[in-house]
Motif scaffolding. Structure first.
Motif, mmCIF file in Angstrom:
data_model
loop_
_atom_site.group_PDB
_atom_site.id
_atom_site.type_symbol
_atom_site.label_atom_id
_atom_site.label_comp_id
_atom_site.label_asym_id
_atom_site.label_seq_id
_atom_site.Cartn_x
_atom_site.Cartn_y
_atom_site.Cartn_z
ATOM 1 N N ASN A 22 2.550 -9.664 10.072
ATOM 2 C CA ASN A 22 1.810 -8.822 9.129
ATOM 3 C C ASN A 22 2.362 -8.929 7.708
ATOM 4 O OD1 ASN A 22 -0.240 -7.028 8.586
ATOM 5 N ND2 ASN A 22 1.082 -5.248 8.780
ATOM 6 N N LEU B 134 5.230 -7.904 6.594
ATOM 7 C CA LEU B 134 6.107 -6.811 6.177
ATOM 8 C C LEU B 134 7.564 -7.260 6.115
ATOM 9 C CD1 LEU B 134 4.625 -3.815 8.197
ATOM 10 C CD2 LEU B 134 4.446 -4.203 5.752
ATOM 11 N N PHE C 173 0.670 1.119 13.921
ATOM 12 C CA PHE C 173 2.097 1.388 14.073
ATOM 13 C C PHE C 173 2.365 2.461 15.131
ATOM 14 C CE2 PHE C 173 1.271 -0.140 9.848
ATOM 15 C CZ PHE C 173 2.343 -0.973 9.556
ATOM 16 N N PHE D 107 -2.459 8.898 6.285
ATOM 17 C CA PHE D 107 -2.125 9.520 5.002
ATOM 18 C C PHE D 107 -2.322 11.034 5.147
ATOM 19 C CE2 PHE D 107 -4.058 5.321 3.598
ATOM 20 C CZ PHE D 107 -2.831 4.682 3.631
ATOM 21 N N VAL E 271 -9.931 -1.014 -1.840
ATOM 22 C CA VAL E 271 -9.376 -2.373 -1.853
ATOM 23 C C VAL E 271 -10.486 -3.419 -1.729
ATOM 24 C CG1 VAL E 271 -7.783 -3.966 -0.747
ATOM 25 C CG2 VAL E 271 -7.230 -1.549 -0.839
ATOM 26 N N LEU F 118 -11.552 -2.575 8.450
ATOM 27 C CA LEU F 118 -11.349 -3.697 7.540
ATOM 28 C C LEU F 118 -11.796 -5.017 8.159
ATOM 29 C CD1 LEU F 118 -7.858 -2.665 6.141
ATOM 30 C CD2 LEU F 118 -10.026 -2.540 4.963
ATOM 31 N N GLU G 240 4.454 0.981 4.057
ATOM 32 C CA GLU G 240 4.159 -0.141 4.946
ATOM 33 C C GLU G 240 2.728 -0.106 5.440
ATOM 34 O OE1 GLU G 240 7.075 -0.244 8.015
ATOM 35 O OE2 GLU G 240 8.522 -1.246 6.695
ATOM 36 N N SER G 241 2.271 1.086 5.845
ATOM 37 C CA SER G 241 0.905 1.104 6.361
ATOM 38 C C SER G 241 -0.081 0.820 5.228
ATOM 39 C CB SER G 241 0.590 2.406 7.096
ATOM 40 O OG SER G 241 0.737 3.508 6.265
ATOM 41 N N SER G 242 0.231 1.268 3.996
ATOM 42 C CA SER G 242 -0.654 0.943 2.875
ATOM 43 C C SER G 242 -0.687 -0.558 2.657
ATOM 44 C CB SER G 242 -0.167 1.593 1.587
ATOM 45 O OG SER G 242 0.118 2.939 1.787
ATOM 46 N N ARG G 243 0.506 -1.137 2.737
ATOM 47 C CA ARG G 243 0.598 -2.564 2.498
ATOM 48 C C ARG G 243 -0.196 -3.328 3.555
ATOM 49 N NH1 ARG G 243 6.432 -5.358 1.549
ATOM 50 N NH2 ARG G 243 5.614 -7.451 1.734
ATOM 51 N N SER G 244 -0.102 -2.869 4.797
ATOM 52 C CA SER G 244 -0.809 -3.603 5.839
ATOM 53 C C SER G 244 -2.317 -3.380 5.759
ATOM 54 C CB SER G 244 -0.266 -3.246 7.220
ATOM 55 O OG SER G 244 -0.811 -2.029 7.648
ATOM 56 N N LEU G 245 -2.745 -2.355 5.028
ATOM 57 C CA LEU G 245 -4.188 -2.161 4.819
ATOM 58 C C LEU G 245 -4.663 -2.947 3.600
ATOM 59 C CD1 LEU G 245 -4.496 1.668 5.495
ATOM 60 C CD2 LEU G 245 -5.419 -0.145 6.907
ATOM 61 N N PHE H 79 -3.438 -2.718 0.364
ATOM 62 C CA PHE H 79 -3.243 -2.135 -0.956
ATOM 63 C C PHE H 79 -2.153 -2.902 -1.704
ATOM 64 C CE2 PHE H 79 -4.778 1.554 1.445
ATOM 65 C CZ PHE H 79 -5.722 2.066 0.580
#
Lengths: 248, 222
Positions: A51, A53, A86, A92, A108, A156, B121-126, B128
């Motif tokens: 991913n 990360l 995750f 959020f 996005v 997405l 991290e979750s934002s990044r994986s979406l 953003f």
């Protein structure tokens, strides 16, 4: 079927500690691959590398031929083609379920708001969360949060879905509702990579099982084969930990 | 009880004008502190950066030095040593903003670092990018955590402006003293009445701010 995701000779280390060593495999389109192995064997790190990360030290990961790790900084959009769910949901907290789901496609991907809202509604209905769409995450149970997080990723339209121990933080009776959603996705022929400790689920959902130990892929076989006749001693010992015998 | 002096002549009007001076100083300092504190706090959230070190030193100075000493240094000290002839009001705004910026930055910084890494991290994986993550995910959450804390800072700043009478600014407390002095023989009890009214004036100034904080906290409970 063609290969959609390729991991080629991947090496990852944190400082001096080697976490992944020469990981090399590919995933076909529509395939459900389950990664299992003892804690600390590098399963989660592998998903995080896929991913984007985590940085990788050597090798490469490609999605339909496009490099995703190492990634071209200008091409971060490729990340949306890989969706990740995750362990701790990571919704959020200041947004409702519907807003959580709609944020990324609207902001996005710049898609049309009403179109996204309709699609979000359909997906939420599919996972049984229609009545919760205006709730905030803290008003939901763990299982509901995780289903919402799955929808947030699905909208997405990613080409590959990654699931990182998504039921590990859930109460037992909520595990089922999340696993059912994943079984449904697998039946729709989504390409999925799943890290899990639910062996019965792994057996039911997987087209293919990868067994990792100490940062390497030790076995790569079908679920029938792997669970009935594991080749390596390490896998046999691992599977044994899930069996119980009455002490006499 | 001494309340009657306030009914004499323009005494009540003078007191209110004094309050106006105090509020003008506080509002200006608060606005500067919030804006500067937001920027400083964001920069200071990058640990190991030079901003963080500068911010730590700034914060320590502000915490160790009494505000009154800071006021004296800037108003009396700088004029001789550095040749800055600041007006008393400018010196007061400078000192209160210096103080408020440090405290506000610390609130912003701690609110920022309290957001779990998994949100990034979750934002990044979406998908953003960093700016979008800040804008849509991190800052709204920081804002909600910040409101009660910064309201507390604002009310403290309003109260502390009473120190500026020590560098010759005639604000509400100084006006009160003048009224008491001028009526020492006719109304020996004026001190009680005047200070009681000043207490009520400060209360009237700070209470709405604190209500606003309660309201926002309720609204953002989620």
């Amino acid at each position: 079927m063609e290969d959609i995701l390729k991991i080629e000779h991947l090496y990852k280390h944190f400082g001096d500690i080697s976490v992944l060593e020469d990981i090399h495999f590919s995933v076909k389109k529509g395939e459900t691959v389950v990664l299992i192995g003892p804690s600390g064997c590098g399963k989660s790190t592998l998903l995080r590398c896929i991913n984007g990360l985590e940085d990788i030290q050597d090798g490469r990961i490609t999605l339909e031929g496009c490099a995703i790790n190492p990634v071209d900084k200008k091409d971060l959009k490729i990340r949306q083609q890989i969706g990740m769910v995750f362990q701790n949901y990571d919704l959020f907290p200041h947004k409702t379920v519907l807003e959580n789901v709609m944020l990324a496609p609207v902001k996005v991907q710049k898609r049309n708001r009403s179109e996204v809202e309709q699609e979000a509604g359909e997906l939420l209905e599919r996972v049984g969360l229609t009545s919760k769409k205006d709730c905030y995450p803290r008003q939901l149970s763990g299982g509901q949060k995780q289903r919402a997080a799955i929808v947030r990723t699905l909208i997405l339209q990613p080409k590959v879905l990654l699931f990182d121990e998504v039921t590990a933080a859930l109460d037992p009776e909520m595990v089922r509702e999340v696993l059912d959603v994943m079984l449904d996705l697998s039946a729709q022929k989504r390409t999925m990579l799943i890290v899990t400790h639910e062996m019965a689920f792994a057996r039911a959902v997987a087209d293919r099982v990868l067994f990792l130990d100490e940062g390497s892929i030790v076995e790569d076989s079908t679920p029938g084969e792997f669970f009935a006749n594991p080749v390596t001693e390490r896998a046999r010992r691992f599977l044994k930990t899930f069996e119980f015998e009455k002490q006499r | 009880m001494g309340f009657e002096v306030l009914l004499k002549g323009k005494n009540m009007i003078r007191l209110l004008m004094g309050l106006g001076v105090a509020l003008k100083l506080s509002i200006l300092s608060v606005v500067i502190s919030i804006l500067a504190g937001l920027v400083t706090g964001m920069l200071a959230s990058f640990k190991k950066s030079v901003f963080y070190i500068v911010f730590r030193v700034h914060l320590e100075i502000v915490r160790i030095m009494p505000q009154l000493v800071l006021l004296f240094i800037v108003y009396f000290g700088f004029s001789k040593a550095a040749g800055w002839n600041l007006t008393a009001e400018a010196a007061a705004i400078l000192v209160f903003s210096f103080w408020g910026t440090a405290e506000m930055a610390d609130l912003v910084r701690s609110a920022l670092v309290s957001i779990p890494a998994s949100q990034y991290e979750s934002s990044r994986s979406l998908g953003f990018n960093s700016l979008q993550t800040y804008l849509y995910v991190i800052l709204p959450q920081v804002g909600r955590r910040l409101v009660p804390l910064s309201i507390n800072l604002i009310t403290r700043m309003i109260k502390t402006t009473s120190l500026v009478m020590m560098i010759g600014i005639v604000e509400v407390l100084k006006t009160g003293q003048q009224i008491i002095e001028a009526n020492r023989y006719q109304s020996p009890n004026a001190a009680f009445g005047v200070f009681a009214v000043i207490f009520l004036l400060y209360f009237a100034a700070c209470y709405p701010v604190s209500r606003l904080s309660k309201y926002l906290e309720k609204k953002w409970e989620n």
